[in-house]
Design a protein around this motif. Structure first.
Motif, PDB file in Angstrom:
ATOM      1  N   SER A  26     -42.503 -33.896  26.263  1.00  0.00           N
ATOM      2  CA  SER A  26     -41.534 -32.796  26.166  1.00  0.00           C
ATOM      3  C   SER A  26     -40.730 -32.650  27.448  1.00  0.00           C
ATOM      4  O   SER A  26     -39.563 -32.238  27.412  1.00  0.00           O
ATOM      5  N   GLU A  29     -37.970 -35.232  27.342  1.00  0.00           N
ATOM      6  CA  GLU A  29     -36.942 -34.962  26.335  1.00  0.00           C
ATOM      7  C   GLU A  29     -35.964 -33.866  26.748  1.00  0.00           C
ATOM      8  O   GLU A  29     -35.075 -33.506  25.973  1.00  0.00           O
ATOM      9  N   GLN A  30     -36.083 -33.333  27.957  1.00  0.00           N
ATOM     10  CA  GLN A  30     -35.171 -32.285  28.420  1.00  0.00           C
ATOM     11  C   GLN A  30     -33.744 -32.818  28.532  1.00  0.00           C
ATOM     12  O   GLN A  30     -33.522 -33.961  28.932  1.00  0.00           O
ATOM     13  N   ASP A  31     -32.762 -31.977  28.183  1.00  0.00           N
ATOM     14  CA  ASP A  31     -31.373 -32.448  28.202  1.00  0.00           C
ATOM     15  C   ASP A  31     -30.808 -32.560  29.611  1.00  0.00           C
ATOM     16  O   ASP A  31     -29.761 -33.190  29.805  1.00  0.00           O
ATOM     17  N   GLU A  32     -31.466 -31.946  30.576  1.00  0.00           N
ATOM     18  CA  GLU A  32     -31.152 -32.178  31.985  1.00  0.00           C
ATOM     19  C   GLU A  32     -32.466 -32.587  32.649  1.00  0.00           C
ATOM     20  O   GLU A  32     -33.357 -31.772  32.823  1.00  0.00           O
ATOM     21  N   GLY A  33     -32.589 -33.848  32.986  1.00  0.00           N
ATOM     22  CA  GLY A  33     -33.875 -34.408  33.357  1.00  0.00           C
ATOM     23  C   GLY A  33     -34.389 -33.956  34.712  1.00  0.00           C
ATOM     24  O   GLY A  33     -33.632 -33.537  35.584  1.00  0.00           O
ATOM     25  N   GLU A  95     -38.339 -26.214  23.753  1.00  0.00           N
ATOM     26  CA  GLU A  95     -36.888 -26.320  23.787  1.00  0.00           C
ATOM     27  C   GLU A  95     -36.479 -27.369  24.811  1.00  0.00           C
ATOM     28  O   GLU A  95     -37.182 -27.589  25.804  1.00  0.00           O
ATOM     29  N   ALA A  96     -35.321 -28.005  24.582  1.00  0.00           N
ATOM     30  CA  ALA A  96     -34.878 -29.100  25.449  1.00  0.00           C
ATOM     31  C   ALA A  96     -33.979 -28.645  26.590  1.00  0.00           C
ATOM     32  O   ALA A  96     -33.537 -29.482  27.383  1.00  0.00           O
ATOM     33  N   ASP A  97     -33.729 -27.332  26.702  1.00  0.00           N
ATOM     34  CA  ASP A  97     -32.782 -26.850  27.706  1.00  0.00           C
ATOM     35  C   ASP A  97     -33.453 -26.130  28.872  1.00  0.00           C
ATOM     36  O   ASP A  97     -32.795 -25.436  29.645  1.00  0.00           O
ATOM     37  N   ARG A 100     -32.304 -27.192  32.444  1.00  0.00           N
ATOM     38  CA  ARG A 100     -30.891 -26.819  32.628  1.00  0.00           C
ATOM     39  C   ARG A 100     -30.766 -25.323  32.896  1.00  0.00           C
ATOM     40  O   ARG A 100     -30.008 -24.902  33.778  1.00  0.00           O
TER      41      ARG A 100
END
Length: 291
Positions: A26, A29-33, A95-97, A100
């Motif tokens: 998880s 999979e974050q949109d900002e690594g 969540e992926a954000d 960020r």
């Protein structure tokens, strides 16, 4: 300031490997690594970590405080992390954000020291004990607080440098409050942000055999280390009364009393009492340091 770079630290005792690998997935999979991910094996080897994850294997269990200091020092050595995110090894970022949002928060406020996540179980429910304020009815209310949740949080690297990091001697329990009080006393903000969610199985802290003893011992240490002298007996008196009223286990109460006595006769670190203006600031935030 430039965009804050996020690093991740996870402690494990090696007994939750499926959960740990799911957490690391998880994180990936974050949109900002994350710039870096460090996993500390607290007295355990670390077989089969994903590529790009740095493992640190300790020969003995240093506890939550000691293990997190090891992770912080390792991330500091890399020199490319501005915000450290600690996550429980059996948690999950749903969540992926998340990173960020964290970078946005720290980019917007220079004196943001600590951001506390919301801890939610598989149904989305948040236990009362996971809301870091006295009025815990609404877990979705964002705002400044005086402590934070160990399972999921973000820490400013400059704040850690200024405060000296985690209290090694505490091992487990109240280490978050110790760090938060030092941060607040130095002018840093501590914020609870319920939009940052760590999914975590519903558990009780009393599942740890040493919980009652260390809770009492560390609470005494907390008071001795950080409170102005007139507040020490008030704080401890309040917690003696609350513990007697709340504890239903005679064995647990005996362990708590033993830990309390241990805290009185031993030292948890140097005494540096907070300023009275910090006491007033915490009072205005809704949690005076007497409860």
């Amino acid at each position: 300031m430039t965009r804050p770079r996020v690093g991740v630290a996870v402690l494990t005792m090696g007994d939750r490997m499926p959960e740990l690998l799911a957490l690391l997935a998880s994180v990936a999979e974050q949109d900002e690594g994350a710039t870096r991910v460090v996993v500390v094996g607290n007295g355990t080897p670390l077989p089969g970590l994903p590529e790009g994850v740095t493992g640190v294997e300790l020969t003995e269990n240093l506890g939550v405080s000691g293990g997190r200091n090891v992770a912080w020092h390792r991330l500091r050595e890399f020199g490319d992390v501005d915000v450290l995110v600690d996550l429980d090894d059996d948690g999950l970022l749903v969540e992926a954000d998340v990173f960020r949002r964290i970078a946005d928060l720290y980019e917007a406020e220079a004196r943001l020291g600590i951001v506390s996540f919301r801890i939610a179980d598989e149904t989305g429910a948040t236990q009362r004990r996971h809301v870091p304020r006295l009025r815990a009815r609404d877990p979705m209310r964002r705002g400044p607080v005086t402590t934070f949740l160990g399972g999921g949080h973000a820490l400013s690297m400059p704040m850690l440098e200024e405060t000296g990091g985690w209290p090694d001697a505490f091992f487990f329990t109240h280490e978050e409050t110790d760090l938060a009080w030092r941060a607040i006393d130095r002018g840093w903000d501590v914020v609870y942000e319920p939009q940052l969610v760590l999914q975590h199985p519903r558990t009780s802290p009393a599942r740890h055999a040493v919980y009652h003893r260390m809770t009492a011992r560390n609470r005494v240490w907390l008071a001795k280390r950080h409170l102005p002298a007139p507040l020490v007996p008030v704080y401890l008196g309040v917690w003696v009364a609350l513990t007697v009223a709340r504890t239903r286990s005679l064995a647990g109460l005996r362990a708590w009393c033993g830990g309390f006595a241990e805290g009185i006769r031993t030292s948890g670190g140097p005494r540096r009492p907070m300023r009275w203006r910090t006491v007033w600031r915490m009072t205005r935030l809704g949690r005076p340091p007497v409860v």
